[in-house]
Design a protein around this motif. Structure first.
Motif, PDB file in Angstrom:
ATOM      1  N   ARG A   1      -0.067  -3.135  -0.696  1.00 40.71           N
ATOM      2  CA  ARG A   1      -0.813  -4.216  -1.325  1.00 40.71           C
ATOM      3  C   ARG A   1      -2.268  -4.199  -0.864  1.00 40.71           C
ATOM      4  O   ARG A   1      -2.598  -3.639   0.180  1.00 40.71           O
TER       5      ARG A   1
ATOM      6  N   THR B   1      -0.168  -6.714  -5.552  1.00 47.36           N
ATOM      7  CA  THR B   1       0.821  -5.651  -5.367  1.00 47.36           C
ATOM      8  C   THR B   1       0.967  -4.981  -6.728  1.00 47.36           C
ATOM      9  O   THR B   1       1.396  -5.614  -7.693  1.00 47.36           O
TER      10      THR B   1
ATOM     11  N   GLN C   1       4.102   0.437   3.271  1.00 44.01           N
ATOM     12  CA  GLN C   1       3.609  -0.928   3.423  1.00 44.01           C
ATOM     13  C   GLN C   1       3.724  -1.389   4.868  1.00 44.01           C
ATOM     14  O   GLN C   1       2.820  -2.054   5.391  1.00 44.01           O
TER      15      GLN C   1
ATOM     16  N   ALA D   1       6.211  -2.356  -3.511  1.00 44.61           N
ATOM     17  CA  ALA D   1       5.410  -2.528  -4.722  1.00 44.61           C
ATOM     18  C   ALA D   1       6.121  -1.909  -5.924  1.00 44.61           C
ATOM     19  O   ALA D   1       6.846  -0.926  -5.799  1.00 44.61           O
TER      20      ALA D   1
END
Length: 297
Positions: free
Chosen positions: A25, A38, A230, A278
């Motif tokens: 993100r 995202t 992430q 995502a």
């Protein structure tokens, strides 16, 4: 929730096949807050690309909301826009449900829920979609919120939920623990967790603010996250980033596709770090839009 879980599993198969695009993100920041994006795509069976955006500005007014925009990954045509908080909660809950399905003991019967907010509700609904728990206990610091949660969820799920007066009573003996708080300090101790338990953590997980004890990571035989990329891109270091660099953390897609086992024995403690994969919110929103189009027809 059943359908959302199936769509998340489809997306995880796409991740393993290399057709899920899932970058970390990113934020657009100004003085008083930021917009968090995202973005991702599922270009295999789903043929979708899009993004979700939400704000971090102070306040909880009705004009604070989330948007998920869904486009065709083949033509770029806009499929639709979904407005509201529900997609994010259902998506996160469904990812947690997939973790419980593939990592908890097959004979898991007792469930503990720490937290009574929207995310706790979604995690509970998802866990019940994949396992038939015989006992469910819930704890949060506010007794009024506990009772409201129990009353609401008893109506929703048709099962008895028992509110308890301490985190220890909640965790004690639980086969599955859903930790969904906003606490910057651990809400339970590692020694309260029995061998063979599975834990989902979706709340704070940075080195300086974490809802689960560090000792639990050390006790856990299997560590899993939905997105290593992430996890490593957290703005503040994630509590499991060292384990990820050491190769101790698997991805949920590896577990779902059978590349790695969700647990090696009935006595393993297994731990799932939810960080937000995502593209999955786009897949869930795409299914919402598909159903809406069908009803319109």
């Amino acid at each position: 929730m059943d359908e959302a879980i199936r769509k998340i599993e489809d997306a995880l198969f796409e991740k393993e096949e290399g057709t899920l695009v899932a970058p970390p993100r990113f934020r657009v920041e100004v003085d008083r807050g930021s917009l968090v994006f995202t973005a991702g795509a599922a270009t295999g069976s789903e043929k979708l690309i899009g993004f979700r955006v939400y704000d971090t500005f102070p306040g909880n007014d009705s004009d604070h909301n989330q948007i998920v925009a869904v486009f065709s990954s083949e033509t770029g045509a806009l499929r639709g826009i979904v407005i509201g908080q529900a997609i994010g909660m259902v998506r996160t809950g469904a990812i947690g449900g997939v973790a419980v399905k593939h990592m908890a003991r097959p004979d898991a019967e007792s469930l503990a829920v720490l937290g009574t907010g929207h995310q706790a509700r979604a995690q509970l609904m998802a866990a019940l979609a994949v396992r038939d728990f015989k006992t469910i206990k819930v704890y949060s610091r506010d007794p009024d919120r506990r009772q409201r949660f129990v009353k609401e969820m008893n109506r929703s799920i048709g099962k008895e939920i028992r509110a308890v007066d301490s985190a220890q009573e909640c965790v004690d003996g639980a086969d599955v623990i859903l930790c969904a708080t906003n606490s910057p300090v651990p809400v339970f101790y590692s020694e309260w967790v029995k061998d063979g338990a599975h834990i989902n953590t979706i709340g704070p997980k940075s080195e300086n603010a974490h809802e689960i004890p560090i000792e639990l990571i050390e006790r856990s035989s299997v560590l899993v996250t939905d997105s290593l990329e992430q996890l490593r891109a957290y703005p503040k270091p994630h509590i499991a980033v060292r384990e990820s660099r050491a190769g101790r953390i698997a991805e949920l897609s590896d577990i779902v596709t059978g590349k790695q086992p969700g647990r090696r024995s009935l006595n393993d403690i297994t731990l799932f770090f939810s960080v937000g994969l995502a593209g999955t919110e786009v897949v869930v929103a795409g299914e919402v839009l598909r159903k809406a189009e069908g009803k319109a027809d």
